[in-house]
Design a protein around this motif. Structure first.
Motif, short mmCIF file in Angstrom:
data_model
loop_
_atom_site.label_atom_id
_atom_site.label_comp_id
_atom_site.label_asym_id
_atom_site.label_seq_id
_atom_site.Cartn_x
_atom_site.Cartn_y
_atom_site.Cartn_z
N GLN A 440 0.94 -1.16 0.02
CA GLN A 440 0.03 -0.05 0.16
C GLN A 440 0.94 1.08 -0.11
O GLN A 440 1.58 1.59 0.91
N GLU A 441 0.76 2.06 -1.21
CA GLU A 441 1.56 3.13 -1.28
C GLU A 441 0.69 4.39 -1.83
O GLU A 441 -0.17 3.96 -2.63
N PRO A 442 1.00 5.60 -1.84
CA PRO A 442 0.22 6.58 -2.41
C PRO A 442 0.57 6.63 -4.05
O PRO A 442 1.84 6.50 -4.31
N VAL A 443 -0.55 6.29 -4.72
CA VAL A 443 -0.60 6.30 -6.14
C VAL A 443 -1.64 7.24 -6.78
O VAL A 443 -2.59 7.46 -5.98
N SER A 444 -1.44 7.70 -7.93
CA SER A 444 -2.33 8.47 -8.62
C SER A 444 -3.21 7.43 -9.64
O SER A 444 -2.34 7.20 -10.65
N ILE A 445 -4.11 7.11 -9.56
CA ILE A 445 -5.12 6.31 -10.64
C ILE A 445 -4.85 6.84 -11.91
O ILE A 445 -4.72 6.12 -12.85
N PRO A 446 -5.13 7.90 -11.87
CA PRO A 446 -5.23 8.78 -13.47
C PRO A 446 -4.00 8.60 -14.05
O PRO A 446 -3.98 8.29 -15.33
N ASP A 447 -2.85 8.95 -13.26
CA ASP A 447 -1.32 8.61 -13.93
C ASP A 447 -1.11 7.33 -14.26
O ASP A 447 -0.88 6.85 -15.49
N LEU A 480 -4.39 5.16 -1.51
CA LEU A 480 -3.16 3.98 -1.16
C LEU A 480 -3.62 2.78 -1.86
O LEU A 480 -4.80 2.01 -1.64
N ALA A 481 -2.70 2.21 -2.63
CA ALA A 481 -2.86 0.92 -3.34
C ALA A 481 -1.54 0.58 -3.75
O ALA A 481 -0.57 0.98 -3.90
N ASP A 482 -2.01 -0.74 -4.29
CA ASP A 482 -0.33 -1.43 -5.06
C ASP A 482 -0.53 -1.03 -6.37
O ASP A 482 -1.01 -1.63 -7.15
N PRO A 596 -8.20 3.31 0.56
CA PRO A 596 -8.31 4.47 1.48
C PRO A 596 -7.65 5.55 0.69
O PRO A 596 -6.79 5.52 -0.23
N LEU A 597 -7.76 6.81 1.11
CA LEU A 597 -7.29 8.17 0.69
C LEU A 597 -5.90 8.25 1.31
O LEU A 597 -5.60 7.97 2.38
N ALA A 598 -4.79 8.63 0.42
CA ALA A 598 -3.79 9.16 0.88
C ALA A 598 -3.35 10.44 1.21
O ALA A 598 -3.75 11.47 0.39
N HIS A 599 -3.63 10.74 2.61
CA HIS A 599 -3.53 12.17 3.07
C HIS A 599 -2.09 12.78 3.18
O HIS A 599 -1.99 13.95 3.43
N GLU A 600 -0.93 12.03 3.04
CA GLU A 600 0.10 12.55 3.05
C GLU A 600 0.92 12.34 1.55
O GLU A 600 0.55 11.28 0.73
N LEU A 601 1.76 13.42 1.13
CA LEU A 601 2.42 13.05 0.23
C LEU A 601 3.13 11.92 -0.07
O LEU A 601 3.94 11.55 1.08
N PRO A 602 3.63 11.31 -1.26
CA PRO A 602 4.25 9.93 -1.24
C PRO A 602 5.60 10.42 -1.26
O PRO A 602 6.19 11.25 -1.41
N THR A 603 6.37 9.50 -0.42
CA THR A 603 7.90 9.70 -0.17
C THR A 603 8.72 8.69 -1.10
O THR A 603 8.93 7.57 -0.55
N GLU A 604 8.56 8.89 -2.46
CA GLU A 604 9.12 7.95 -3.48
C GLU A 604 10.54 7.89 -3.24
O GLU A 604 11.19 9.06 -2.98
N LYS A 605 11.16 6.80 -3.33
CA LYS A 605 12.40 6.85 -3.59
C LYS A 605 12.94 7.44 -5.04
O LYS A 605 12.36 7.33 -5.82
N PRO A 606 14.33 8.00 -4.76
CA PRO A 606 14.54 8.90 -6.00
C PRO A 606 14.73 7.66 -7.35
O PRO A 606 15.27 6.89 -6.92
N SER A 607 13.93 8.42 -8.52
CA SER A 607 14.28 7.30 -9.58
C SER A 607 15.51 7.67 -10.48
O SER A 607 16.00 8.95 -10.16
N PRO A 608 15.89 6.65 -11.21
CA PRO A 608 17.17 6.88 -11.82
C PRO A 608 17.01 8.24 -12.89
O PRO A 608 15.90 8.60 -13.39
N PRO A 609 18.00 8.90 -12.74
CA PRO A 609 18.04 10.37 -13.77
C PRO A 609 17.86 10.05 -15.27
O PRO A 609 18.23 8.83 -15.60
#
Length: 739
Positions: A440-447, A480-482, A596-609
């Motif tokens: 479960q992590e914050p995700v954007s379904i439209p994206d 919050l979804a996989d 569940p709604l994600a109330h906090e901004l996701p703390t994503e690990k930095p993606s490769p540049p």
């Protein structure tokens, strides 16, 4: 008190209270006619007679009564000229005699002298005359004893009957072991005997039961129960029970059964004495088999030995009572039967649990074997696929002619298609084994939806159809979804729709059904204008390896796993995948899921540049390639060389330990499965000696299968073979900086 002793016998006479004195003899009572003499000669078993006795009664304030058992085969009892008890109708011929058996309680008149006159007749049985004692006593006491006896009989018979039904159900709906079936039949047949014989409690409850029917049931229940017990013993311990002997014993029991069915009572009732003799042999042989089973340490043999010992004692006691040599306590017989049944139930329960345990172990072994096989096959298939796909990418970078590019595109498509099939099979195996996990992590379904449509637009264009996305404008907040699993489900559904649509288009629609401060309920649907699905096949398409047309001439490729995987992924989250379809019109696959709604901004690990378009993005980088497959080495080194990196090769983990030079090498590409020393052990040793340079696992194993393990030993990242060259370059660029 029992009224045993000398009674006056009048043979061939049914005397009434008005009958004049006649010739009589004093005979012991109760005694079968075959054991009674009249005028110096033994009496025949068929005929009629009258017994008379005068009883001087004690003074008593209680109501006295007689407990009158059954006789062979009908009687009428007078007390001081009044009929007080009757079984059937005694007569002077077969036509005028009606047999019946039951135990009756009859109150006596309040007087100091009782003159008893007992009329007995038999024309229907091989035995004739009285054979059980008449008891006199307090009516209340006699009734209490009779009720207790009847309760024991009903309880024991009910236990046997319900036990028989239980084991029959176990056979029918569980594992089909025939010893369970035989024991269930033994219980069902023998359950009639506690209340259908001896005191004939069933006859008192149902006085209108036909005597011939109950007599047949009495004999058949014994013959069939013993036959089933013989077959049960043979099936339970086939290694210790002689096949020929036991089948012969069962055949004798069936022969007695057929004789009972085909002959009248005057004939088949002669069978009981020889069968009782055989019964001792049968039980003794079962006891011997159980002794052998104990010696050979068979499953449940100790319980079997104890139960056969109980049965042997019970049969001995019953036979002694039958021949008038011993009168056992009802409680003793009841406890003996209960012990036998309990021990037999323990045997079958022990056997059943052992069988289930063995089946569970076999199933688990099968699952492990299957998983190991698929894992091995995955590695073995992915390794050459890496070479095929990798070399194809290299050739496409060499500016091929248009005709060559067309061939290379076909080769790359086929390689990726084979990779997709392998991934589907492994994914479904992982789901079946219960190894799938949801993150479960914050995700954007439209994206997710936009990326999916963008990646599949080329396939839709090639099929000549449109691919559109319809998003609810109110869908703005992250949930919050996989991300991986929701992408996998939607991708499977959209790809499936594209594959089966030749004209028109496919639309992915996502609508907000309900949303509050905590949750958002979304309705997903994939609608196409394809071939449609017949109603009778709409459930089958969710089965694994199933397609609408599974014939050899089908026009669609694929494993038939996509829908099964999607359905199972959703089911594990409590969501149901449904379909609405019409042949020739199209299909709509849809499901509703609450996130569940994600109330906090996701703390994503930095993606490769992003990698620049430079011709040599890894100029000045030195990489140690640890790989044992020469074709994979060729592919990786060619890409590294094209990107400007220098590379050195170690064929196994031990060579990597020897060759690694931190002052020269900036990164390690580590295969995990190699001879001599694998990548896991090599990485562990490198970290133990203090090496901190990045190590990237380049493996043919699925990333989710190895991620947890490799991160624990110090590997920084995982790239799965066959790899996408751009992805590999991005991952390498994230960990090293070119000079």
């Amino acid at each position: 008190m029992v009224l045993n002793g000398s009674w006056q016998l009048y043979w061939n006479s049914l005397r009434t209270p008005t009958s004049p004195p006649d010739y009589h003899e004093n005979v012991p009572f109760p005694t079968l006619w075959s054991n009674t003499t009249w005028k110096g000669q033994p009496l025949p078993s068929q005929g009629f007679a009258t017994y008379e006795l005068t009883v001087l009664m004690p003074k008593s304030t209680e109501t006295l009564a007689l407990r009158v058992p059954d006789v062979y085969c009908a009687y009428r009892l007078y007390a001081n000229g009044e009929v007080i008890a009757q079984n059937g109708v005694p007569g002077t011929s077969r036509a005028t005699t009606k047999p019946y058996w039951s135990t009756q309680l009859s109150p006596l008149p309040a007087t100091d002298t009782i003159r008893l006159r007992l009329q007995v007749a038999n024309f229907h049985h091989s035995k004739g005359g009285p054979y059980k004692s008449i008891t006199v006593g307090s009516l209340a006491s006699l009734r209490l004893h009779k009720d207790i006896d009847d309760a024991f009989d009903y309880f024991l018979g009910g236990c046997l009957f319900m036990g028989g039904l239980f084991f029959l159900g176990l056979f029918l709906f569980g594992r089909s072991n025939y010893y369970i079936l035989y024991f269930s039949f033994f219980c069902l047949f023998y359950s009639y005997r506690p209340f259908g014989t001896r005191n004939y409690a069933l006859h008192s409850l149902f006085p209108d039961l036909p005597w011939a029917l109950t007599l047949h049931a009495e004999y058949l229940s014994l013959f069939l129960a013993v036959t089933m017990f013989v077959l049960y013993t043979r099936a339970l311990y086939p290694e210790d029970a002689n096949r020929t002997l036991y089948y012969s014993m069962a055949g004798i029991g069936l022969l007695f059964t057929f004789i009972t069915l085909l002959t009248p009572p005057t004939i088949f009732t002669y069978l009981i004495n020889p069968f009782l003799g055989l019964l001792f042999f049968y039980i003794g042989s079962a006891f011997y088999v159980h002794v052998q089973a104990v010696r050979h340490r068979r499953s449940g043999a100790q319980y079997a030995l104890l139960s056969s010992g109980c049965l042997l004692i019970i049969i001995l006691v019953i036979m002694l009572e039958y021949f008038g040599l011993f009168t056992p306590s009802k409680l003793v017989i009841f406890l003996g039967y209960l012990s036998f049944f309990f021990l037999q139930s323990l045997i079958l329960s022990f056997r059943f649990s052992t069988t289930l345990k063995k089946a569970k172990e076999e199933a688990e072994l099968g699952l492990r074997t299957k998983s190991e096989f698929l894992s091995t096959m995955s590695h073995e298939i992915r390794t050459p696929l890496n070479s095929v796909i990798g070399m194809t990418h290299l050739l496409m970078k060499d500016d091929p002619r248009p005709d060559q590019k067309k061939h290379l595109d076909a080769l790359l498509f086929s390689g990726n298609n084979l990779l997709s099939i392998v991934n589907d099979i492994l994914d479904f195996n992982k789901i079946e084994a219960g190894k799938i996990m949801f993150v479960q992590e914050p995700v954007s379904i439209p994206d997710i939806a936009r990326h999916l449509i963008s990646s599949l637009e080329a396939a839709a264009h090639e099929a000549g159809i449109t691919l559109t996305l319809n998003l609810d404008p109110s869908l703005t907040q992250q949930v919050l979804a996989d991300k991986t699993r929701i992408s996998q489900v939607l991708s499977n559904l959209v790809q499936n729709a594209i594959k089966f649509t030749h004209e028109g288009g496919v639309e992915l629609r996502i609508k907000v059904e309900k949303q509050d401060q905590e949750n958002s309920t979304l309705h997903f649907s994939v609608e196409d204008t394809g071939i449609g699905i017949p109603a009778e096949k709409q459930k089958l398409i969710f089965e694994r390896f199933t397609q609408i047309d599974s014939s050899a001439t089908r026009g669609f490729s694929g494993t038939g796993l996509g829908l099964a995987i999607s359905k199972r992924i959703l089911e594990l989250q409590g969501v149901t995948l449904r379909v609405a379809s019409e042949v020739g019109v199209g299909s709509t696959f849809y499901f509703t899921q609450t996130f569940p709604l994600a109330h906090e901004l996701p703390t994503e690990k930095p993606s490769p540049p992003p990698v620049t378009a430079s011709e040599k993005p890894l100029e000045g980088v030195s990489i140690l390639v640890v790989e044992d497959n020469s074709m994979n080495i060729l592919v990786v080194q060619n890409f590294l060389k094209r990107w400007g990196a220098e590379s050195e090769v170690a064929k196994n983990g031990q060579e990597a330990l020897d060759l690694l030079d931190p002052s020269r090498h900036q990164l390690v590409l580590m295969d995990l499965h190699m001879p001599v020393m694998d990548g896991y052990e090599a990485t562990r040793r490198l970290r133990e000696r203090g090496e901190t340079l990045p190590i990237i696992a380049l493996t043919a194993s699925m990333a989710l299968d190895v991620t947890e393990k490799v991160l624990a030993i110090g590997i920084n990242d995982v790239v799965v073979k066959p790899f996408n060259p751009n992805h590999l370059l991005q991952v390498i660029s994230h960990y090293v900086k070119p000079d």
